[in-house]
Motif scaffolding. Structure first.
Motif, PDB file in Angstrom:
ATOM      1  N   ILE A  63       0.680  -1.054  -0.097  1.00  0.00           N
ATOM      2  CA  ILE A  63      -0.011  -0.118  -0.171  1.00  0.00           C
ATOM      3  C   ILE A  63       0.981   1.145  -0.137  1.00  0.00           C
ATOM      4  O   ILE A  63       2.103   1.230   0.693  1.00  0.00           O
ATOM      5  CB  ILE A  63      -0.889   0.040   1.264  1.00  0.00           C
ATOM      6  CG1 ILE A  63      -1.816   1.020   1.267  1.00  0.00           C
ATOM      7  CG2 ILE A  63      -0.019  -0.164   2.510  1.00  0.00           C
ATOM      8  CD1 ILE A  63      -3.069   1.158   2.355  1.00  0.00           C
ATOM      9  N   SER A  64       0.586   2.313  -0.860  1.00  0.00           N
ATOM     10  CA  SER A  64       1.548   3.430  -0.869  1.00  0.00           C
ATOM     11  C   SER A  64       1.109   4.487   0.323  1.00  0.00           C
ATOM     12  O   SER A  64       0.030   4.215   1.034  1.00  0.00           O
ATOM     13  CB  SER A  64       1.105   4.279  -2.139  1.00  0.00           C
ATOM     14  OG  SER A  64      -0.274   4.823  -1.996  1.00  0.00           O
ATOM     15  N   PRO A  65       1.929   5.201   0.731  1.00  0.00           N
ATOM     16  CA  PRO A  65       1.601   6.128   1.812  1.00  0.00           C
ATOM     17  C   PRO A  65       0.759   7.001   1.557  1.00  0.00           C
ATOM     18  O   PRO A  65      -0.295   7.266   2.420  1.00  0.00           O
ATOM     19  CB  PRO A  65       3.317   6.997   1.837  1.00  0.00           C
ATOM     20  CG  PRO A  65       4.268   6.112   1.137  1.00  0.00           C
ATOM     21  CD  PRO A  65       3.665   5.201   0.091  1.00  0.00           C
ATOM     22  N   ASP A  66       0.248   7.555   0.157  1.00  0.00           N
ATOM     23  CA  ASP A  66      -0.789   8.313  -0.115  1.00  0.00           C
ATOM     24  C   ASP A  66      -2.394   7.218   0.333  1.00  0.00           C
ATOM     25  O   ASP A  66      -3.411   7.970   0.835  1.00  0.00           O
ATOM     26  CB  ASP A  66      -0.949   8.598  -1.523  1.00  0.00           C
ATOM     27  CG  ASP A  66       0.217   9.881  -1.706  1.00  0.00           C
ATOM     28  OD1 ASP A  66       0.360  10.220  -0.818  1.00  0.00           O
ATOM     29  OD2 ASP A  66       0.541   9.913  -3.032  1.00  0.00           O
ATOM     30  N   GLU A  67      -2.179   6.006  -0.269  1.00  0.00           N
ATOM     31  CA  GLU A  67      -3.360   5.278   0.233  1.00  0.00           C
ATOM     32  C   GLU A  67      -3.649   5.028   1.568  1.00  0.00           C
ATOM     33  O   GLU A  67      -4.827   4.767   2.055  1.00  0.00           O
ATOM     34  CB  GLU A  67      -3.344   3.706  -0.591  1.00  0.00           C
ATOM     35  CG  GLU A  67      -3.235   3.767  -2.050  1.00  0.00           C
ATOM     36  CD  GLU A  67      -2.718   2.700  -2.746  1.00  0.00           C
ATOM     37  OE1 GLU A  67      -3.201   2.268  -3.717  1.00  0.00           O
ATOM     38  OE2 GLU A  67      -1.586   1.817  -2.259  1.00  0.00           O
ATOM     39  N   LEU A  68      -2.360   4.847   2.398  1.00  0.00           N
ATOM     40  CA  LEU A  68      -2.572   4.630   3.840  1.00  0.00           C
ATOM     41  C   LEU A  68      -3.099   5.845   4.491  1.00  0.00           C
ATOM     42  O   LEU A  68      -3.978   6.041   5.305  1.00  0.00           O
ATOM     43  CB  LEU A  68      -1.318   4.120   4.485  1.00  0.00           C
ATOM     44  CG  LEU A  68      -1.292   4.188   6.041  1.00  0.00           C
ATOM     45  CD1 LEU A  68      -2.501   3.027   6.373  1.00  0.00           C
ATOM     46  CD2 LEU A  68      -0.243   3.616   6.518  1.00  0.00           C
ATOM     47  N   ALA A  69      -2.564   6.921   4.008  1.00  0.00           N
ATOM     48  CA  ALA A  69      -3.235   8.408   4.559  1.00  0.00           C
ATOM     49  C   ALA A  69      -4.742   8.602   4.264  1.00  0.00           C
ATOM     50  O   ALA A  69      -5.307   9.154   4.976  1.00  0.00           O
ATOM     51  CB  ALA A  69      -2.373   9.481   3.736  1.00  0.00           C
ATOM     52  N   ALA A  70      -4.974   8.171   3.003  1.00  0.00           N
ATOM     53  CA  ALA A  70      -6.539   8.236   2.851  1.00  0.00           C
ATOM     54  C   ALA A  70      -7.401   7.365   3.842  1.00  0.00           C
ATOM     55  O   ALA A  70      -8.589   7.914   4.103  1.00  0.00           O
ATOM     56  CB  ALA A  70      -6.589   7.754   1.353  1.00  0.00           C
ATOM     57  N   ILE A  71      -6.967   6.190   3.895  1.00  0.00           N
ATOM     58  CA  ILE A  71      -7.624   5.378   4.857  1.00  0.00           C
ATOM     59  C   ILE A  71      -7.359   5.951   6.179  1.00  0.00           C
ATOM     60  O   ILE A  71      -8.975   6.221   6.851  1.00  0.00           O
ATOM     61  CB  ILE A  71      -6.846   3.979   4.863  1.00  0.00           C
ATOM     62  CG1 ILE A  71      -7.087   3.140   3.710  1.00  0.00           C
ATOM     63  CG2 ILE A  71      -7.527   3.140   6.232  1.00  0.00           C
ATOM     64  CD1 ILE A  71      -6.424   1.864   3.751  1.00  0.00           C
ATOM     65  N   ILE A  72      -6.551   6.464   6.809  1.00  0.00           N
ATOM     66  CA  ILE A  72      -6.466   7.162   7.936  1.00  0.00           C
ATOM     67  C   ILE A  72      -7.509   8.410   8.289  1.00  0.00           C
ATOM     68  O   ILE A  72      -8.170   8.685   9.218  1.00  0.00           O
ATOM     69  CB  ILE A  72      -5.144   7.624   8.622  1.00  0.00           C
ATOM     70  CG1 ILE A  72      -4.267   6.267   8.400  1.00  0.00           C
ATOM     71  CG2 ILE A  72      -5.025   8.327   9.920  1.00  0.00           C
ATOM     72  CD1 ILE A  72      -2.668   6.538   8.772  1.00  0.00           C
ATOM     73  N   LYS A  73      -7.618   9.164   7.204  1.00  0.00           N
ATOM     74  CA  LYS A  73      -8.229  10.311   7.103  1.00  0.00           C
ATOM     75  C   LYS A  73      -9.711   9.981   6.831  1.00  0.00           C
ATOM     76  O   LYS A  73     -10.583  10.887   6.829  1.00  0.00           O
ATOM     77  CB  LYS A  73      -7.871  11.277   6.363  1.00  0.00           C
ATOM     78  CG  LYS A  73      -6.544  12.044   6.728  1.00  0.00           C
ATOM     79  CD  LYS A  73      -6.111  13.023   5.944  1.00  0.00           C
ATOM     80  CE  LYS A  73      -5.011  14.045   6.890  1.00  0.00           C
ATOM     81  NZ  LYS A  73      -4.720  15.194   5.983  1.00  0.00           N
ATOM     82  N   SER A  74     -10.267   8.883   6.361  1.00  0.00           N
ATOM     83  CA  SER A  74     -11.464   8.510   6.036  1.00  0.00           C
ATOM     84  C   SER A  74     -12.341   8.305   7.236  1.00  0.00           C
ATOM     85  O   SER A  74     -11.826   8.618   8.407  1.00  0.00           O
ATOM     86  CB  SER A  74     -11.564   7.252   5.241  1.00  0.00           C
ATOM     87  OG  SER A  74     -11.340   6.189   5.855  1.00  0.00           O
ATOM     88  N   ASP A  75     -13.381   7.820   7.151  1.00  0.00           N
ATOM     89  CA  ASP A  75     -14.222   7.487   8.014  1.00  0.00           C
ATOM     90  C   ASP A  75     -14.022   6.290   8.617  1.00  0.00           C
ATOM     91  O   ASP A  75     -14.871   5.936   9.753  1.00  0.00           O
ATOM     92  CB  ASP A  75     -16.127   7.849   7.959  1.00  0.00           C
ATOM     93  CG  ASP A  75     -16.378   6.800   6.660  1.00  0.00           C
ATOM     94  OD1 ASP A  75     -15.376   6.215   6.139  1.00  0.00           O
ATOM     95  OD2 ASP A  75     -17.715   6.903   6.359  1.00  0.00           O
TER      96      ASP A  75
END
Length: 196
Positions: A63-75
């Protein structure tokens, strides 16, 4: 070539208390430390079952850093919808992904069953170390094998085990100033590009 294979395996699979490798003249097969399947037959040929090969390939998803950041910032809820496992040892100091659980690689094999029990209802588990080149992928593989066994026994939900590409080093380089993504960041540790 047959005589060279044990030497090659010794260099490829470094022995540790968790994964001892023994070669002897008794022609006992070398076995996988997690499942006891033979890796070498008495003629010293490598063997692999299709289940071992397919599970190994399935586990190494990144998983890329951007994909993980999106998961963390999601609901999505940490600890329920996803969790991040940081397997850095002493290099844990100086910052971490917000909410990441530190399970040091040096003791990972001892604690993997406890971790699986705590996370068996979490569908996405992301592993990383400093660079996600050795410790993170190795821990992810060990965890995935234990979790797959639990799922095979009907005691788990479908899940994915991921490895953070570039590890914490790449993640912090991009997101160190975002308190929703990185906590405890230290310039003394990460502020020297010549050390990276």
């Amino acid at each position: 070539m047959r005589a060279a294979l044990p030497q090659l395996l010794r260099r490829t699979f470094s022995p540790s208390p968790a994964f001892p490798l023994h070669f002897s003249s008794s022609h006992r097969p070398l076995t996988c430390p997690s499942c006891s399947r033979p890796l070498l037959d008495p003629g010293r040929r490598l063997v692999a079952s299709s289940a071992f090969a397919s599970s190994a390939a399935a586990m190494l998803k990144y998983i890329s850093p951007d994909e993980l950041a999106a998961i963390i910032k999601s609901d999505k809820v940490p600890g329920k919808d996803y969790c991040v496992i940081d397997v850095r040892d002493d290099d844990w100091a100086g910052g971490n992904i917000k909410g990441a659980q530190n399970t040091p690689s040096s003791q990972f094999y001892v604690h993997v069953n406890d971790l699986v029990q705590k996370t068996k209802n979490v569908p996405t588990v992301v592993f990383h170390c400093a660079l996600s080149q050795v410790r993170g992928p190795k821990a992810a593989r060990i965890y995935a094998e234990a979790r797959d066994q639990l799922e095979g026994d009907g005691e788990d939900i479908p899940h994915q085990v991921l490895i953070l590409r570039g590890g914490f080093s790449d993640f912090q380089a991009k997101y160190k100033d975002d308190p929703e993504l990185v906590e405890n960041w230290s310039k003394e540790v990460w502020g020297h590009p010549e050390w990276l």
